[in-house]
Every structure is written in structure tokens, then in C-alpha cells.
Design a protein around this motif. Structure first.
Motif, PDB file in Angstrom:
ATOM      1  N   GLU A 303       0.823  -1.190  -0.127  1.00 43.65           N
ATOM      2  CA  GLU A 303      -0.125   0.015   0.073  1.00 43.65           C
ATOM      3  C   GLU A 303       0.765   1.032   0.209  1.00 43.65           C
ATOM      4  O   GLU A 303       2.084   1.311   0.555  1.00 43.65           O
ATOM      5  CB  GLU A 303      -0.929   0.034   1.001  1.00 43.65           C
ATOM      6  CG  GLU A 303      -0.432   0.080   2.681  1.00 43.65           C
ATOM      7  CD  GLU A 303      -0.083   0.991   3.272  1.00 43.65           C
ATOM      8  OE1 GLU A 303      -0.288   2.213   2.502  1.00 43.65           O
ATOM      9  OE2 GLU A 303       0.533   1.125   4.164  1.00 43.65           O
ATOM     10  N   PRO A 304       0.399   2.043  -0.597  1.00 46.01           N
ATOM     11  CA  PRO A 304       1.255   3.357  -0.706  1.00 46.01           C
ATOM     12  C   PRO A 304       1.895   4.233   0.420  1.00 46.01           C
ATOM     13  O   PRO A 304       3.064   4.883  -0.037  1.00 46.01           O
ATOM     14  CB  PRO A 304       0.263   4.380  -1.636  1.00 46.01           C
ATOM     15  CG  PRO A 304      -0.648   3.763  -2.110  1.00 46.01           C
ATOM     16  CD  PRO A 304      -0.970   2.513  -1.165  1.00 46.01           C
ATOM     17  N   THR A 305       1.436   3.949   1.398  1.00 45.87           N
ATOM     18  CA  THR A 305       2.157   4.697   2.577  1.00 45.87           C
ATOM     19  C   THR A 305       3.344   3.897   3.132  1.00 45.87           C
ATOM     20  O   THR A 305       4.202   4.353   4.106  1.00 45.87           O
ATOM     21  CB  THR A 305       1.177   4.967   3.826  1.00 45.87           C
ATOM     22  OG1 THR A 305       0.773   3.498   4.474  1.00 45.87           O
ATOM     23  CG2 THR A 305      -0.003   5.597   3.470  1.00 45.87           C
ATOM     24  N   ARG A 306       3.733   2.721   2.448  1.00 46.56           N
ATOM     25  CA  ARG A 306       4.844   1.862   2.903  1.00 46.56           C
ATOM     26  C   ARG A 306       6.076   2.723   2.384  1.00 46.56           C
ATOM     27  O   ARG A 306       5.904   3.357   1.212  1.00 46.56           O
ATOM     28  CB  ARG A 306       4.915   0.577   2.359  1.00 46.56           C
ATOM     29  CG  ARG A 306       3.757  -0.465   2.858  1.00 46.56           C
ATOM     30  CD  ARG A 306       3.886  -0.773   4.450  1.00 46.56           C
ATOM     31  NE  ARG A 306       3.302  -2.110   4.568  1.00 46.56           N
ATOM     32  CZ  ARG A 306       3.250  -2.453   5.819  1.00 46.56           C
ATOM     33  NH1 ARG A 306       4.008  -1.991   6.975  1.00 46.56           N
ATOM     34  NH2 ARG A 306       2.607  -3.541   6.120  1.00 46.56           N
ATOM     35  N   ASN A 307       7.047   2.490   2.929  1.00 44.19           N
ATOM     36  CA  ASN A 307       8.271   3.444   2.614  1.00 44.19           C
ATOM     37  C   ASN A 307       9.236   2.921   1.465  1.00 44.19           C
ATOM     38  O   ASN A 307      10.534   2.739   1.457  1.00 44.19           O
ATOM     39  CB  ASN A 307       9.273   3.672   4.000  1.00 44.19           C
ATOM     40  CG  ASN A 307       8.591   4.538   4.947  1.00 44.19           C
ATOM     41  OD1 ASN A 307       7.863   5.350   4.641  1.00 44.19           O
ATOM     42  ND2 ASN A 307       8.795   4.304   6.282  1.00 44.19           N
ATOM     43  N   PHE A 308       8.362   2.704   0.366  1.00 44.98           N
ATOM     44  CA  PHE A 308       9.268   2.136  -1.036  1.00 44.98           C
ATOM     45  C   PHE A 308       8.412   2.403  -2.066  1.00 44.98           C
ATOM     46  O   PHE A 308       7.209   2.442  -1.888  1.00 44.98           O
ATOM     47  CB  PHE A 308       9.805   0.750  -0.713  1.00 44.98           C
ATOM     48  CG  PHE A 308       8.519  -0.203  -0.874  1.00 44.98           C
ATOM     49  CD1 PHE A 308       8.605  -0.851  -2.049  1.00 44.98           C
ATOM     50  CD2 PHE A 308       7.761  -0.663   0.177  1.00 44.98           C
ATOM     51  CE1 PHE A 308       7.467  -1.797  -2.221  1.00 44.98           C
ATOM     52  CE2 PHE A 308       6.854  -1.630  -0.202  1.00 44.98           C
ATOM     53  CZ  PHE A 308       6.802  -2.442  -1.314  1.00 44.98           C
ATOM     54  N   ASP A 309       8.825   2.429  -3.203  1.00 37.05           N
ATOM     55  CA  ASP A 309       8.082   2.526  -4.476  1.00 37.05           C
ATOM     56  C   ASP A 309       7.494   1.285  -4.855  1.00 37.05           C
ATOM     57  O   ASP A 309       8.016   0.387  -5.393  1.00 37.05           O
ATOM     58  CB  ASP A 309       9.059   3.147  -5.622  1.00 37.05           C
ATOM     59  CG  ASP A 309       8.459   3.495  -6.907  1.00 37.05           C
ATOM     60  OD1 ASP A 309       7.142   3.242  -6.839  1.00 37.05           O
ATOM     61  OD2 ASP A 309       8.906   4.076  -7.578  1.00 37.05           O
ATOM     62  N   SER A 310       6.161   1.207  -4.616  1.00 35.13           N
ATOM     63  CA  SER A 310       5.580  -0.179  -4.962  1.00 35.13           C
ATOM     64  C   SER A 310       4.649   0.121  -5.950  1.00 35.13           C
ATOM     65  O   SER A 310       4.001  -0.766  -6.454  1.00 35.13           O
ATOM     66  CB  SER A 310       4.740  -0.534  -3.742  1.00 35.13           C
ATOM     67  OG  SER A 310       3.725   0.573  -3.421  1.00 35.13           O
ATOM     68  N   LYS A 311       4.911   1.364  -6.950  1.00 31.57           N
ATOM     69  CA  LYS A 311       3.825   1.381  -7.976  1.00 31.57           C
ATOM     70  C   LYS A 311       3.882   0.245  -9.201  1.00 31.57           C
ATOM     71  O   LYS A 311       2.839  -0.150  -9.437  1.00 31.57           O
ATOM     72  CB  LYS A 311       4.336   2.632  -8.904  1.00 31.57           C
ATOM     73  CG  LYS A 311       4.272   3.799  -8.195  1.00 31.57           C
ATOM     74  CD  LYS A 311       4.513   5.171  -9.049  1.00 31.57           C
ATOM     75  CE  LYS A 311       4.302   6.289  -8.276  1.00 31.57           C
ATOM     76  NZ  LYS A 311       5.303   6.757  -7.295  1.00 31.57           N
ATOM     77  N   SER A 312       5.009  -0.339  -9.296  1.00 31.70           N
ATOM     78  CA  SER A 312       4.849  -1.512 -10.435  1.00 31.70           C
ATOM     79  C   SER A 312       4.323  -2.703  -9.650  1.00 31.70           C
ATOM     80  O   SER A 312       3.569  -3.614 -10.573  1.00 31.70           O
ATOM     81  CB  SER A 312       6.500  -1.986 -10.799  1.00 31.70           C
ATOM     82  OG  SER A 312       7.103  -2.261  -9.505  1.00 31.70           O
ATOM     83  N   LEU A 313       4.574  -3.119  -8.463  1.00 25.05           N
ATOM     84  CA  LEU A 313       3.702  -4.251  -7.722  1.00 25.05           C
ATOM     85  C   LEU A 313       2.242  -3.932  -7.792  1.00 25.05           C
ATOM     86  O   LEU A 313       1.496  -4.777  -7.989  1.00 25.05           O
ATOM     87  CB  LEU A 313       4.362  -4.409  -6.520  1.00 25.05           C
ATOM     88  CG  LEU A 313       5.719  -4.905  -6.453  1.00 25.05           C
ATOM     89  CD1 LEU A 313       6.214  -4.917  -5.044  1.00 25.05           C
ATOM     90  CD2 LEU A 313       5.951  -6.300  -7.051  1.00 25.05           C
ATOM     91  N   ILE A 314       1.795  -2.566  -7.477  1.00 28.33           N
ATOM     92  CA  ILE A 314       0.307  -2.426  -7.605  1.00 28.33           C
ATOM     93  C   ILE A 314      -0.197  -2.716  -8.874  1.00 28.33           C
ATOM     94  O   ILE A 314      -1.234  -3.326  -9.034  1.00 28.33           O
ATOM     95  CB  ILE A 314       0.308  -0.918  -6.912  1.00 28.33           C
ATOM     96  CG1 ILE A 314       0.465  -0.577  -5.536  1.00 28.33           C
ATOM     97  CG2 ILE A 314      -1.245  -0.376  -7.197  1.00 28.33           C
ATOM     98  CD1 ILE A 314       0.666   0.644  -5.088  1.00 28.33           C
ATOM     99  N   GLU A 315       0.647  -2.032 -10.055  1.00 30.58           N
ATOM    100  CA  GLU A 315       0.024  -2.192 -11.358  1.00 30.58           C
ATOM    101  C   GLU A 315      -0.045  -3.544 -11.756  1.00 30.58           C
ATOM    102  O   GLU A 315      -1.011  -4.220 -12.308  1.00 30.58           O
ATOM    103  CB  GLU A 315       0.832  -1.432 -12.388  1.00 30.58           C
ATOM    104  CG  GLU A 315       0.810  -0.028 -12.251  1.00 30.58           C
ATOM    105  CD  GLU A 315      -0.883   0.341 -12.273  1.00 30.58           C
ATOM    106  OE1 GLU A 315      -1.524  -0.107 -13.196  1.00 30.58           O
ATOM    107  OE2 GLU A 315      -1.308   1.300 -11.484  1.00 30.58           O
TER     108      GLU A 315
END
Length: 360
Positions: A303-315
Motif C-alpha cells: 500500500e502507498p504509505t509503505r516506505n518504498f516505491d511499490s507502483k510496479s507491484l500495484i500495477e
């Protein structure tokens, strides 16, 4: 033109209300449905009129065939009788056909309504019924009630207020949580403010992932919102010893997933096994997980408030639940390794082995 008068507390409005209105509009070949939220309904204690009206506006946004009336909300009378509302609309639309929509459960008490004889002459009363209604009901004939048989919607405003269901538009869900209405105060009482923010973010992402994969997003949202309700409790060991003794030798940091299921079942009265399973395995995962369990496991980690760039995993999760879940698992293993976290407990290893076996 013809208008359907649809009154109610709408505390809150939900898809049952909306779908019934659309069904009646079609069956009666009417032009508009007028939603009439009540101000001071007898025998009920709703939340503020302003909040209910805001949620109605959100839910009906873009619905060109629906009108929202403030007549009862603006009334200065201590009690609004149906006859008062009906007379208002008869004066407003003197030459139009008016229907007055009720649920079939209200038919039994029609003879107790204030000035029901006058009501039955001013408008066409229409009752929405299940297919097997008693067509010889005396009051149907006495008050010339038209019955239209429709689909039964297994949802109520009470269900939403208690988090039994969230079968209402996403905007209404967000309004409820943002304004801390209904169940929100109880959920928030289980956790710190930062934990609550994480839970809301997880719920929103779970909703989006489920929706993108053609699943019921409200189930995913409920699971996400309450997945960490046991995370900060001091009695986790006691709950485990009493209700989950088979897992007592597991690492203590995963106790909260089991205790969370227990609280969801006992306090919130959640009985949907899809939600319960998702909470029960959201930290570790397990073999042969259901779709909503996969969604929650992933949403909790990325989820976006975690401290890393998770955009690719979300997509990846939105694009394809099966392949996206594997990508999240691989990323989780890398995270554990980078932090020197022992992930060798049985449930996690079963999960990794089961879903990543093709790549091992």
C-alpha cells in the motif's frame, strides 16, 4: 411526466436503494425517481441530516433520472407524515402521475398510517415485493396497492453501519471513513492513528485491486480495513492459547493475524469466510489461498504509505491477480533477506513453496 416518490432514512444510502429505484423506474415506465430523505423518522435515531444528505448526493451523482428532495429535511415540523409529503408533491406536480414507493413489509401496517385513505386517492401506492407475495392480501385491495415483483437485495443500512456489508458506492464508503461515522469509531479504537491510516490505505488498495480483477471490491475493503485490529493488543497470547492453540508455537509477530480473525468474527460479527481467511493469513500467506486472501496479503505489503516505491507491484496486482501475487511474494522474500528476518515458519514457507514452485 410521472414521478416516483421514494422516501426513507437512507442511513446510509446503499446499492439496494439505488437498484430498487432503477427497477421501479423501468417497471412503471416513470420519468424520474424523487429521493426524499426523512428528517426525524419515528422509531429511528439516524446520524445527522447533513451527513445523510451528503452521502445521497455522492451516491446519486451522475444519475440523470434521480432527483433529491429537501422537503422533509427543511421542514420545521417535529414529525413529517407521509400525507404531508405527498400533498406537497401533488401541489408541485398537479397534472402528473405520482407513485409512492414502499417495501412490501410496510403493507401489513398501511391501515395504521395517518390519513391512509387520502394517500391512496392522491397517489398510486407501489409495493416492491419478492416473487411469492400474498396477492390476496386484504390491504392491497383496500388501498389499491400496485405490486411489482423484483429481485431481493440482501443488504440493509444496518449491515453497513455495523460493517457487516459495504454494498454502497465507493464515494459513500470513503465519506463514512473520512468522517468517522458508524463502524469507523470502533475500528479506530483498536489501533493507533498511524495504524489506522495504514489500514485505510490497505483497504483502498484492496478495493482497487479487487475491482480491477472483476471481484467484489467491498469484501476486499472490509478485510483491508480490519486486518490489523489485533496488532496492538496486549492479550494476544491469551487469545492464541484459548482459540488457536495449534499455532501457539508460531512466531509471536504473526499472532495478530489469528487474533484479528477472532475479533472480526466475535465483535464485528463477520461471517464471510473470504474476509476471515484473508485476515487469518494476511501476514504469512499459506498454500491454496483464496482470491481475497491474496489481495489482502499483497495490499498490506505494497500500500502507498509503505516506505518504498511499490507502483510496479500495484500495477501488477491490478493487471493480473495470479501473476501479480507471485511478484509480490518474490519482493517479500527479498525484503526479508535484506532485513535478515527469519521467514522459515511453516505457513510462510508453505505459501512461498506453493506459489513459487515453478521458479524454484
Amino acid at each position: 411526466m410521472s414521478y416516483i416518490l421514494f422516501g426513507g432514512t437512507f442511513d446510509p444510502i446503499h446499492f439496494g436503494h439505488i437498484n430498487i429505484a432503477k427497477f421501479a423506474l423501468e417497471k412503471l415506465s416513470a420519468d424520474k425517481v424523487i429521493f426524499i430523505p426523512s428528517k426525524n423518522p419515528r422509531w429511528k435515531d439516524p446520524i445527522s441530516s447533513a451527513d445523510r444528505l451528503n452521502m445521497i448526493n455522492i451516491a446519486l451523482s451522475g444519475e440523470k433520472d434521480f432527483i433529491i428532495s429537501h422537503f422533509e429535511l427543511d421542514s420545521t415540523e417535529p414529525v413529517n407524515y407521509s400525507i404531508d409529503t405527498i400533498e406537497h408533491f401533488v401541489k408541485l406536480y398537479p397534472n402528473e402521475k405520482l407513485y409512492f414507493l414502499i417495501g412490501f413489509d410496510q403493507v401489513d401496517n398501511l391501515d395504521r398510517w395517518h390519513e391512509i385513505d387520502k394517500i391512496s386517492k392522491l397517489v398510486q401506492i407501489v409495493a416492491i415485493s419478492r416473487p411469492s407475495y400474498p396477492y390476496n392480501h386484504e390491504l392491497l385491495k383496500r388501498y389499491n396497492v400496485q405490486v411489482i415483483q423484483g429481485k431481493e437485495y440482501d443488504v440493509s443500512s444496518t449491515d453497513i453501519r455495523t460493517l457487516k456489508s459495504l454494498y454502497t458506492p465507493r464515494g459513500v464508503i470513503d465519506y463514512i471513513v473520512d468522517h468517522k461515522l458508524y463502524f469507523t469509531k470502533s475500528v479506530e479504537a483498536y489501533m493507533s492513528s498511524s495504524r489506522f491510516l495504514h489500514s485505510v490505505s490497505t483497504a483502498k488498495l484492496a478495493y482497487d485491486i479487487a475491482s480491477s480483477n472483476g471481484l467484489d471490491p467491498t469484501i476486499a475493503y472490509i478485510a483491508g480495513l480490519i486486518h490489523d485490529i489485533a496488532k496492538e493488543r496486549s492479550d494476544l497470547k491469551e487469545i492464541m492459547e484459548k482459540h488457536y492453540p495449534q499455532y501457539i508455537n508460531m512466531p509471536s509477530f504473526i499472532y495478530h493475524q489469528f487474533a484479528g480473525e477472532y475479533i472480526a468474527r466475535t465483535f464485528f460479527k463477520i461471517d464471510d469466510e473470504r474476509i476471515l481467511e484473508a485476515i487469518r493469513v494476511h501476514t504469512t500467506g499459506d498454500r491454496a489461498m483464496g482470491k481475497y486472501a491474496k489481495i489482502l496479503y499483497a495490499a498490506d505489503k505494497i500500500e502507498p504509505t509503505r516506505n518504498f516505491d511499490s507502483k510496479s507491484l500495484i500495477e501488477a496486482m491490478k493487471s493480473n491477480l495470479t501473476s501479480g501475487f507471485r511478484e509480490v511474494l518474490k519482493a517479500q522474500i527479498e525484503y526479508y533477506k535484506s532485513k535478515n528476518i527469519d521467514y522459515s515458519n511453516n505457513m510462510q514457507m508453505r505459501c512461498f513453496t506453493y506459489y513459487l514452485k515453478e521458479e524454484r
